[in-house]
Design a protein around this motif. Structure first.
Motif, PDB file in Angstrom:
ATOM      1  N   ASP A  75       0.800  -1.226   0.000  1.00 59.89           N
ATOM      2  CA  ASP A  75       0.000   0.000   0.000  1.00 59.89           C
ATOM      3  C   ASP A  75       0.835   1.280   0.000  1.00 59.89           C
ATOM      4  N   SER A  76       2.038   1.174  -0.529  1.00 55.67           N
ATOM      5  CA  SER A  76       2.889   2.344  -0.749  1.00 55.67           C
ATOM      6  C   SER A  76       3.193   2.430  -2.247  1.00 55.67           C
ATOM      7  N   PRO A  77       3.454   3.632  -2.737  1.00 58.07           N
ATOM      8  CA  PRO A  77       3.801   3.748  -4.160  1.00 58.07           C
ATOM      9  C   PRO A  77       5.063   2.945  -4.487  1.00 58.07           C
ATOM     10  N   ILE A  78       5.074   2.389  -5.693  1.00 57.14           N
ATOM     11  CA  ILE A  78       6.270   1.698  -6.186  1.00 57.14           C
ATOM     12  C   ILE A  78       7.422   2.704  -6.167  1.00 57.14           C
ATOM     13  N   VAL A  79       8.617   2.236  -5.813  1.00 60.21           N
ATOM     14  CA  VAL A  79       9.811   3.085  -5.780  1.00 60.21           C
ATOM     15  C   VAL A  79      10.723   2.698  -6.942  1.00 60.21           C
ATOM     16  N   GLY A  80      11.205   3.674  -7.672  1.00 60.50           N
ATOM     17  CA  GLY A  80      12.104   3.355  -8.773  1.00 60.50           C
ATOM     18  C   GLY A  80      12.704   4.616  -9.371  1.00 60.50           C
ATOM     19  N   TYR A  81      13.521   4.426 -10.393  1.00 62.13           N
ATOM     20  CA  TYR A  81      14.137   5.573 -11.054  1.00 62.13           C
ATOM     21  C   TYR A  81      13.111   6.358 -11.871  1.00 62.13           C
ATOM     22  N   GLY A  82      13.350   7.651 -11.995  1.00 58.42           N
ATOM     23  CA  GLY A  82      12.503   8.458 -12.840  1.00 58.42           C
ATOM     24  C   GLY A  82      13.193   9.766 -13.200  1.00 58.42           C
ATOM     25  N   VAL A  83      12.609  10.435 -14.189  1.00 58.43           N
ATOM     26  CA  VAL A  83      13.041  11.789 -14.557  1.00 58.43           C
ATOM     27  C   VAL A  83      11.974  12.745 -14.027  1.00 58.43           C
ATOM     28  N   CYS A  84      12.388  13.766 -13.323  1.00 53.83           N
ATOM     29  CA  CYS A  84      11.434  14.613 -12.595  1.00 53.83           C
ATOM     30  C   CYS A  84      11.761  16.097 -12.800  1.00 53.83           C
ATOM     31  N   LYS A  85      10.746  16.915 -12.584  1.00 54.12           N
ATOM     32  CA  LYS A  85      10.924  18.367 -12.596  1.00 54.12           C
ATOM     33  C   LYS A  85      10.691  18.887 -11.179  1.00 54.12           C
ATOM     34  N   VAL A  86      11.599  19.722 -10.699  1.00 58.48           N
ATOM     35  CA  VAL A  86      11.490  20.235  -9.331  1.00 58.48           C
ATOM     36  C   VAL A  86      10.439  21.359  -9.291  1.00 58.48           C
ATOM     37  N   LEU A  87       9.454  21.182  -8.396  1.00 59.94           N
ATOM     38  CA  LEU A  87       8.419  22.220  -8.248  1.00 59.94           C
ATOM     39  C   LEU A  87       8.659  23.095  -7.018  1.00 59.94           C
ATOM     40  N   ASP A  88       9.296  22.510  -6.028  1.00 58.19           N
ATOM     41  CA  ASP A  88       9.568  23.265  -4.795  1.00 58.19           C
ATOM     42  C   ASP A  88      10.733  22.543  -4.123  1.00 58.19           C
ATOM     43  N   SER A  89      11.590  23.275  -3.415  1.00 61.33           N
ATOM     44  CA  SER A  89      12.787  22.638  -2.879  1.00 61.33           C
ATOM     45  C   SER A  89      13.294  23.310  -1.620  1.00 61.33           C
ATOM     46  N   LYS A  90      13.649  22.521  -0.633  1.00 56.53           N
ATOM     47  CA  LYS A  90      14.369  23.012   0.546  1.00 56.53           C
ATOM     48  C   LYS A  90      15.852  22.649   0.433  1.00 56.53           C
ATOM     49  N   HIS A  91      16.221  22.004  -0.665  1.00 52.36           N
ATOM     50  CA  HIS A  91      17.585  21.494  -0.848  1.00 52.36           C
ATOM     51  C   HIS A  91      18.412  22.553  -1.571  1.00 52.36           C
ATOM     52  N   TRP A 106       6.206   6.032  -7.948  1.00 47.11           N
ATOM     53  CA  TRP A 106       5.257   5.924  -9.058  1.00 47.11           C
ATOM     54  C   TRP A 106       3.972   6.685  -8.715  1.00 47.11           C
ATOM     55  N   GLU A 107       3.992   7.974  -8.978  1.00 50.23           N
ATOM     56  CA  GLU A 107       2.845   8.842  -8.743  1.00 50.23           C
ATOM     57  C   GLU A 107       3.099  10.110  -9.560  1.00 50.23           C
ATOM     58  N   GLU A 108       2.091  10.943  -9.707  1.00 50.90           N
ATOM     59  CA  GLU A 108       2.277  12.114 -10.555  1.00 50.90           C
ATOM     60  C   GLU A 108       3.197  13.143  -9.902  1.00 50.90           C
ATOM     61  N   TYR A 109       3.064  13.316  -8.609  1.00 53.02           N
ATOM     62  CA  TYR A 109       3.895  14.258  -7.848  1.00 53.02           C
ATOM     63  C   TYR A 109       4.442  13.520  -6.627  1.00 53.02           C
ATOM     64  N   SER A 110       5.674  13.813  -6.270  1.00 58.17           N
ATOM     65  CA  SER A 110       6.271  13.148  -5.104  1.00 58.17           C
ATOM     66  C   SER A 110       6.982  14.161  -4.216  1.00 58.17           C
ATOM     67  N   ILE A 111       6.871  13.928  -2.929  1.00 60.52           N
ATOM     68  CA  ILE A 111       7.734  14.634  -1.982  1.00 60.52           C
ATOM     69  C   ILE A 111       8.863  13.676  -1.638  1.00 60.52           C
ATOM     70  N   ILE A 112      10.064  14.075  -1.991  1.00 56.24           N
ATOM     71  CA  ILE A 112      11.218  13.199  -1.802  1.00 56.24           C
ATOM     72  C   ILE A 112      12.081  13.772  -0.678  1.00 56.24           C
ATOM     73  N   THR A 113      12.256  12.968   0.376  1.00 56.49           N
ATOM     74  CA  THR A 113      13.080  13.451   1.485  1.00 56.49           C
ATOM     75  C   THR A 113      14.506  12.912   1.381  1.00 56.49           C
ATOM     76  N   LYS A 114      14.658  11.792   0.679  1.00 62.80           N
ATOM     77  CA  LYS A 114      15.980  11.200   0.528  1.00 62.80           C
ATOM     78  C   LYS A 114      16.426  11.445  -0.910  1.00 62.80           C
ATOM     79  N   THR A 115      17.203  12.500  -1.090  1.00 65.13           N
ATOM     80  CA  THR A 115      17.513  12.942  -2.448  1.00 65.13           C
ATOM     81  C   THR A 115      18.953  12.653  -2.857  1.00 65.13           C
TER      82      THR A 115
END
Lengths: 344, 344
Positions: A75-91, A106-115
């Motif tokens: 019940d969690s999104p599949i995790v894998g490689y992808g190409v993404c566009k940054v919409l907001d960043s604290k990094h 695997w979702e349209e938008y992701s919050i990634i904490t481990k970058t």
């Protein structure tokens, strides 16, 4: 701020072995397209543009398997490689509008904490999807395996199994560019034809039509094999061991034929490594990422000059993800399998 | 010029597998201790001082075996390494009185026309017999395998099979000098005791007394093995594969357990090399002979300082040769097996 739709592909439960469509399901969630104020200092909000289907994305019973991450949690999104566009960043390294590739969900938008896996995309004159394949982890695997592990030289006899795969395509073309004699195996006439016509392999064969792999390799390599780039293990490795030349190198990128077996197949011809002083070297691309800039410097000009090409199988829309992933494992993808969510 | 007695040990016929005493016989020949006028320009007449018994001295059915020479031809003297004194020479590099080591024949005096293996002995403050072992081909095998193939570093966990053999003794001592943790296996309590007391191995065990080699290795290596120096293959290799650490190196110097089998044993745990990115590298010392001067510079001071030691089993007289060779293959030699013919 308003919420927007966020379609996700989630794992139904724990997955053992190769995933099937039915192991995943679609969920319509929502998300706010701004990071919360309290988000930790390395968090990034991304829009996922292209997702990648790769052979490591499978459940495993083996506890000794060295995995950097698990693609499937119930019940969690599949995790894998992808190409993404940054919409907001604290990094500090990633700004709004940046394109990156790395491990996402695997979702349209992701919050990634481990970058830590994120690499900024600097060159956009090539298809962005290439950063899931030719210019991403599979491409680096081909490059590191061939050059850093295989010690290739001009004139070498090179055999590649699963040659039409995301890795094999590039290994074959690198070997041809160096002046090697290159033969690949694949699982269909279509793939065999493309290996020869598009990628310039000297020869290719459909392993499913061969009764005696030892005889097959003897036919294609009457003088023996200098480098075997092994993606499959099992019977093909057995046959290759017999046909290696003295001081040959077996570069092991994977043994996909073995992962599903309850008890792995015994390799009887291993003693050949003594008779012929063979090196068998298994590696992981993660030990070679420091070479990524050098890799890009090598590969990008070849792509621009048309000397290296790449075949992708692009599934459209996140809903097609589960079928695309299953297709990759059953050999039905007609090229490096990716899932296109959005162009920008 | 008068002829002198020349005792020889000849092969009775073609030998398959490990030689037995009964595969060889003694012949009393004679020889003139001067090269004939017509002898070709690289010919050397030598007095054989010490002959070497080595594991490669066996018959083989395998046509793909890469052998530099055959030790056994029917009714011809056994061919093998030895330490010799030059009595007469047409070769510009070797003069009367020189001591050399290289490939000679099992007889008191030999005329050698193929002298490319000969290396002049410059240091005689160590036992001459060492040039058959510690300072000869087995020593170079240990040195090249450990340093050039094993990529050792301080603190590595090192396992050596057949650790009491001519090669294993030195590998263990080199590993201890570098600061590794070293465990060896051997085939008797006597050998196990010497590995620990004389060579300074951290641990050693008698593989014949172990029921479950996997459990044995887990006991001695709770954190796993970084370098496995494999002289035997088969069950020990199988157990080691399971116990290797990530990025471990398996240095294959031989697979003596496999040579006598009609069908080699299947190695089921090979897939571990993928899970743990292991390198398996078989090598032959002949590819590393250019390092011999560097090897001597490293080892000779250690011998003089007593930091490296060596155990030999010295059989006396050429008549004892066949029994000594059989003893080496049956594990009965109590050290590197040599046959002493003369002191000078």
């Amino acid at each position: 701020m308003a919420q927007v739709r966020n379609k996700q592909i989630l794992a139904s439960g724990y997955i053992t072995g190769n995933p099937k469509q039915t192991d995943m399901y679609l969920k319509n969630s929502t998300i706010t397209l701004q990071l919360p104020l309290h988000a930790s200092s390395e968090t990034v909000l991304v829009k996922n543009l292209v997702l990648s289907c790769d052979p490591y994305m499978r459940g495993t019973k083996r506890t000794d398997r060295n995995s950097l991450f698990n693609s499937f949690s119930p019940d969690s999104p599949i995790v894998g490689y992808g190409v993404c566009k940054v919409l907001d960043s604290k990094h500090p390294d990633f700004q709004k509008g940046d394109l990156v590739w790395g491990i996402t969900k695997w979702e349209e938008y992701s919050i990634i904490t481990k970058t830590d896996s994120f690499i900024k995309i600097e060159h956009t004159d090539v298809p962005l999807s290439y950063y899931n394949g030719l210019l991403g982890m599979p491409g680096m695997t081909a490059y590191a395996g061939f050059y850093e592990v295989g010690f290739p030289k001009k004139g070498d006899y090179v055999f590649i199994s699963s040659a039409f795969g995301a890795v094999g395509q590039l290994v074959g073309q690198l070997a041809k560019l160096l002046g090697c004699y290159v033969v690949g195996s694949a699982g269909s006439k279509y793939k065999v034809d493309i290996l020869k016509s598009k990628f310039g392999f000297d020869e290719a064969f459909n392993y499913k039509e061969e009764q005696d792999l030892d005889a097959t390799l003897k036919k294609y390599f009457p003088n023996g094999i200098d480098i075997y780039f092994d993606n499959v293990g099992g019977d093909m490795l057995e046959a290759a061991l017999v046909n290696m030349r003295r001081l040959g190198r077996i570069v092991v990128a994977g043994m996909i034929s073995q992962y599903e077996l309850d008890e792995p197949q015994g390799i009887k011809n291993l003693v050949n490594i003594v008779y012929k002083q063979i090196k068998v070297d298994a590696f992981t691309v993660y030990d070679y990422y420091h070479l990524y800039p050098k890799f890009l410097d090598t590969i990008l000009p070849y792509i621009r000059e048309g000397k290296i090409t790449y075949v992708e199988d692009i599934a459209n829309g996140i809903e097609s993800g589960p079928a695309a992933l299953e297709a990759m494992f059953t050999g039905k993808s007609s090229g490096k399998q990716v899932v296109l969510l959005a162009h920008e």
